[in-house]
Write a protein that holds these residues in place. Sequence first.
Motif, PDB file in Angstrom:
ATOM      1  N   UNK A 336       0.705  -1.288   0.165  1.00 25.26           N
ATOM      2  CA  UNK A 336       0.117  -0.153   0.119  1.00 25.26           C
ATOM      3  C   UNK A 336       0.821   1.283  -0.048  1.00 25.26           C
ATOM      4  N   UNK A 337       1.984   1.279   0.711  1.00 27.19           N
ATOM      5  CA  UNK A 337       2.808   2.578   0.841  1.00 27.19           C
ATOM      6  C   UNK A 337       3.455   2.850  -0.598  1.00 27.19           C
ATOM      7  N   UNK A 338       3.781   1.609  -1.288  1.00 28.83           N
ATOM      8  CA  UNK A 338       4.726   1.647  -2.476  1.00 28.83           C
ATOM      9  C   UNK A 338       3.556   2.279  -3.668  1.00 28.83           C
ATOM     10  N   UNK A 339       2.331   1.646  -3.572  1.00 29.32           N
ATOM     11  CA  UNK A 339       1.230   2.088  -4.562  1.00 29.32           C
ATOM     12  C   UNK A 339       0.881   3.721  -4.389  1.00 29.32           C
ATOM     13  N   UNK A 355      -8.901  11.130   8.236  1.00 31.66           N
ATOM     14  CA  UNK A 355      -9.799  10.690   9.261  1.00 31.66           C
ATOM     15  C   UNK A 355     -10.653   9.557   8.598  1.00 31.66           C
ATOM     16  N   UNK A 356     -10.877   9.638   7.176  1.00 32.98           N
ATOM     17  CA  UNK A 356     -11.499   8.834   6.469  1.00 32.98           C
ATOM     18  C   UNK A 356     -10.767   7.561   6.284  1.00 32.98           C
ATOM     19  N   UNK A 357      -9.756   7.497   6.234  1.00 33.20           N
ATOM     20  CA  UNK A 357      -8.947   6.166   6.127  1.00 33.20           C
ATOM     21  C   UNK A 357      -9.173   5.604   7.514  1.00 33.20           C
ATOM     22  N   UNK A 358      -8.580   6.280   8.521  1.00 32.08           N
ATOM     23  CA  UNK A 358      -8.720   5.696  10.027  1.00 32.08           C
ATOM     24  C   UNK A 358      -9.929   5.192  10.398  1.00 32.08           C
ATOM     25  N   UNK A 359     -11.382   5.945  10.069  1.00 33.37           N
ATOM     26  CA  UNK A 359     -12.609   5.401  10.077  1.00 33.37           C
ATOM     27  C   UNK A 359     -12.718   4.055   9.272  1.00 33.37           C
ATOM     28  N   UNK A 360     -12.301   4.050   8.087  1.00 33.45           N
ATOM     29  CA  UNK A 360     -12.408   2.778   7.335  1.00 33.45           C
ATOM     30  C   UNK A 360     -11.544   1.510   7.806  1.00 33.45           C
ATOM     31  N   UNK A 361     -10.507   1.912   8.494  1.00 35.15           N
ATOM     32  CA  UNK A 361      -9.723   0.695   9.041  1.00 35.15           C
ATOM     33  C   UNK A 361     -10.178   0.398  10.278  1.00 35.15           C
ATOM     34  N   UNK A 362     -10.670   1.208  11.158  1.00 36.06           N
ATOM     35  CA  UNK A 362     -11.299   0.737  12.531  1.00 36.06           C
ATOM     36  C   UNK A 362     -12.510   0.261  12.210  1.00 36.06           C
ATOM     37  N   UNK A 367      -7.262  -7.168  10.944  1.00 34.41           N
ATOM     38  CA  UNK A 367      -6.326  -6.363  10.288  1.00 34.41           C
ATOM     39  C   UNK A 367      -6.010  -6.576   8.767  1.00 34.41           C
ATOM     40  N   UNK A 368      -6.481  -7.693   8.440  1.00 29.29           N
ATOM     41  CA  UNK A 368      -6.591  -8.302   6.930  1.00 29.29           C
ATOM     42  C   UNK A 368      -7.424  -7.380   6.291  1.00 29.29           C
ATOM     43  N   UNK A 369      -8.694  -7.442   6.823  1.00 34.64           N
ATOM     44  CA  UNK A 369      -9.881  -6.697   6.074  1.00 34.64           C
ATOM     45  C   UNK A 369      -9.309  -5.460   6.029  1.00 34.64           C
ATOM     46  N   UNK A 370      -8.618  -4.760   7.157  1.00 38.65           N
ATOM     47  CA  UNK A 370      -8.407  -3.122   7.079  1.00 38.65           C
ATOM     48  C   UNK A 370      -7.309  -2.900   6.289  1.00 38.65           C
ATOM     49  N   UNK A 371      -6.306  -3.856   6.013  1.00 41.51           N
ATOM     50  CA  UNK A 371      -5.202  -3.280   5.089  1.00 41.51           C
ATOM     51  C   UNK A 371      -5.933  -3.539   3.689  1.00 41.51           C
ATOM     52  N   UNK A 372      -6.721  -4.708   3.419  1.00 42.93           N
ATOM     53  CA  UNK A 372      -6.967  -4.944   2.022  1.00 42.93           C
ATOM     54  C   UNK A 372      -8.075  -3.975   1.781  1.00 42.93           C
ATOM     55  N   UNK A 373      -8.926  -3.352   2.556  1.00 41.58           N
ATOM     56  CA  UNK A 373      -9.621  -1.816   2.268  1.00 41.58           C
ATOM     57  C   UNK A 373      -8.869  -0.809   1.702  1.00 41.58           C
ATOM     58  N   UNK A 374      -7.682  -0.832   2.315  1.00 45.36           N
ATOM     59  CA  UNK A 374      -6.513   0.235   1.997  1.00 45.36           C
ATOM     60  C   UNK A 374      -6.136  -0.063   0.413  1.00 45.36           C
ATOM     61  N   UNK A 375      -5.828  -1.368   0.110  1.00 47.42           N
ATOM     62  CA  UNK A 375      -5.281  -1.736  -0.999  1.00 47.42           C
ATOM     63  C   UNK A 375      -6.460  -1.479  -2.208  1.00 47.42           C
ATOM     64  N   UNK A 521      10.185  -0.918  -9.970  1.00 44.74           N
ATOM     65  CA  UNK A 521       8.650  -0.429  -9.909  1.00 44.74           C
ATOM     66  C   UNK A 521       7.755  -1.569 -10.048  1.00 44.74           C
ATOM     67  N   UNK A 522       7.863  -2.514 -11.013  1.00 42.93           N
ATOM     68  CA  UNK A 522       7.133  -3.470 -11.293  1.00 42.93           C
ATOM     69  C   UNK A 522       7.042  -4.338  -9.771  1.00 42.93           C
ATOM     70  N   UNK A 523       8.139  -4.579  -9.340  1.00 45.53           N
ATOM     71  CA  UNK A 523       8.038  -5.238  -7.887  1.00 45.53           C
ATOM     72  C   UNK A 523       7.345  -4.384  -7.203  1.00 45.53           C
ATOM     73  N   UNK A 524       7.554  -3.383  -6.890  1.00 47.12           N
ATOM     74  CA  UNK A 524       6.896  -2.637  -5.738  1.00 47.12           C
ATOM     75  C   UNK A 524       5.530  -2.405  -5.891  1.00 47.12           C
ATOM     76  N   UNK A 525       5.029  -2.339  -7.182  1.00 48.86           N
ATOM     77  CA  UNK A 525       3.560  -2.393  -7.375  1.00 48.86           C
ATOM     78  C   UNK A 525       2.722  -3.659  -6.934  1.00 48.86           C
ATOM     79  N   UNK A 526       3.600  -4.580  -7.874  1.00 52.79           N
ATOM     80  CA  UNK A 526       2.898  -6.016  -7.752  1.00 52.79           C
ATOM     81  C   UNK A 526       1.713  -6.210  -8.394  1.00 52.79           C
TER      82      UNK A 526
END
Length: 542
Positions: A336-339, A355-362, A367-375, A521-526
């Motif tokens: 997520x950081x690299x994308x 605030x929107x990102x934090x609300x989405x995570x919480x 944690x899997x659902x949270x990070x996948x929601x970011x991606x 770049x291709x490796x970081x994006x995935x």
Amino acid sequence: MNSNIQDNTLTRRPEARGFRVEQLLQEASDGKLRVPAFQRPLRWKSKSVIDFFDSVRRGFPVGELLLSRDHAKAATVSFGPVAIESKEQPSALWVVDGQQRVTALVATLLRKEETPRGDFWSIWFDLHSQEFMFLQKREAPPTWIPLNVLSDSVRQLKWIRNWSFSETRDDLVDRALELGKSIREYEIPAYIVEGASESVLRMIFTRVNTGGVDMRESEIFEALYGDEGDKPIRSAVARLCDLGFGQLDEDLFLRCLRVTCGLSRRETIDASTDLPPDSISRTETAFRRAINCITLSAGIPHWKLLPYRLPLIALTAFYDTFPNDDPRIDRLAAKWIWRGALTGDHEDVTDARVNRLVKQMRESKNPYDAVISLLSHFNNNDLLALQKNDPLREIDEKISLNRASGKIFVLGMLANCPNRQTGPIQSSLFDDVEDETTGEESATLDTKRFYRSLTDEGNLGSDCVIRISGMEKREFMSSDEQTLSSFLLNRECIEHLSNDEIEDFRNTRRSILERYLQRFVADRLGDRVDVRPSITSIKAVQ
């Protein structure tokens, strides 16, 4: 008490409160916002107005307003090109300090023209590049939105309905709505004095504008909450230095504290607010986890090389919510950081976005659902086409660590693990990087401490290699192929350098860098992400 002192003393303490931008605009429209005669002339040009709105959008502090509540006669009140016919007001708000900021808000957001242009307050926002722009004479490009339609949500929606992209570019529509919301709901702290004579107001105005350097937000926090001279934020930041990530900005730590503990900016500088007793330790613990993810999983070893600050803020809240230690979660967060870095998506670090990102995570169950929601924000098919910060652009440009693409270019070279012929580097490449950044000065970095040029003709990307302390240019001339390869060089490059054939050197190095950075770049994006939960996490749930 001397009678002169009594005459020049406030009879009651100033009231401290915050005004949302939309509230200030309403006060101005109602004729309640006034400018006293002793105010200095307007000094801001278009760049100052643009910087002000950019700070509002990003959620940066813009300073307090000082207002005086008093009677005002009926008059025509002018804020730049905006004239407001105001009735007599028994309780008007006179702007003692903050005239330039108030005028920027009113003159930009309350003007009536459909196409504002030609003066300092003709400010638009390019929804494609996400930059504020000044329109002088030409027609505005179709992706630009005038700021005056953002003054209220109804007016903005009408503008969007008539916009050529309203049906075809949902991303730009969302960006426009987010912009309007972040500006209208931005809160500016203010002090309001009552019953002060004009002589007292003049004295306050003079002292506020000539009294020295403004306090930083973290300094205000520590003055309010430090115990007998203790500096809780400074101490926490000092302890975090043991991670080797550099001396972090104290205001950045305070922002992470606000996000982690769910506090507004006003609450962290309000002496009447009771902070959670563990707010510092809680933030420090999560901050430490976020740094570990950024350094170990994302491969970003120093905060000065972090393309954007958004991941550090958001991930601090993430690891506070989900403190479990799972390498797979860290790898997903790194993706997520690299994308976000390569596409430029993480440039937007406004309070509304965070605030929107934090609300989405919480709101996520784990944690899997949270990070996948970011991606999920990123469409895999569009990633390669949406690289705003492609490091390949830096090859023929002078590298600047004030650009995200410049940082990514340096990170790419670092990822190839440069090493000396005598063996791998035992200590950090950045052991001798000085950390003297404080406040706004941190935007200007000593880039020579991260890389060096092998030519005498500038810092083009093709000229530069990672700087290792004590390794001089002549050492490259006698290095073996393995060492040269680690610096993205080959023997042909060295021969061209030895013969002072700079253009031939650059052409050869360019081809090496292009091939390498495309793979990097291709490796970081995935092209795909493994979202399956680990066995450990499944057992923990059971």
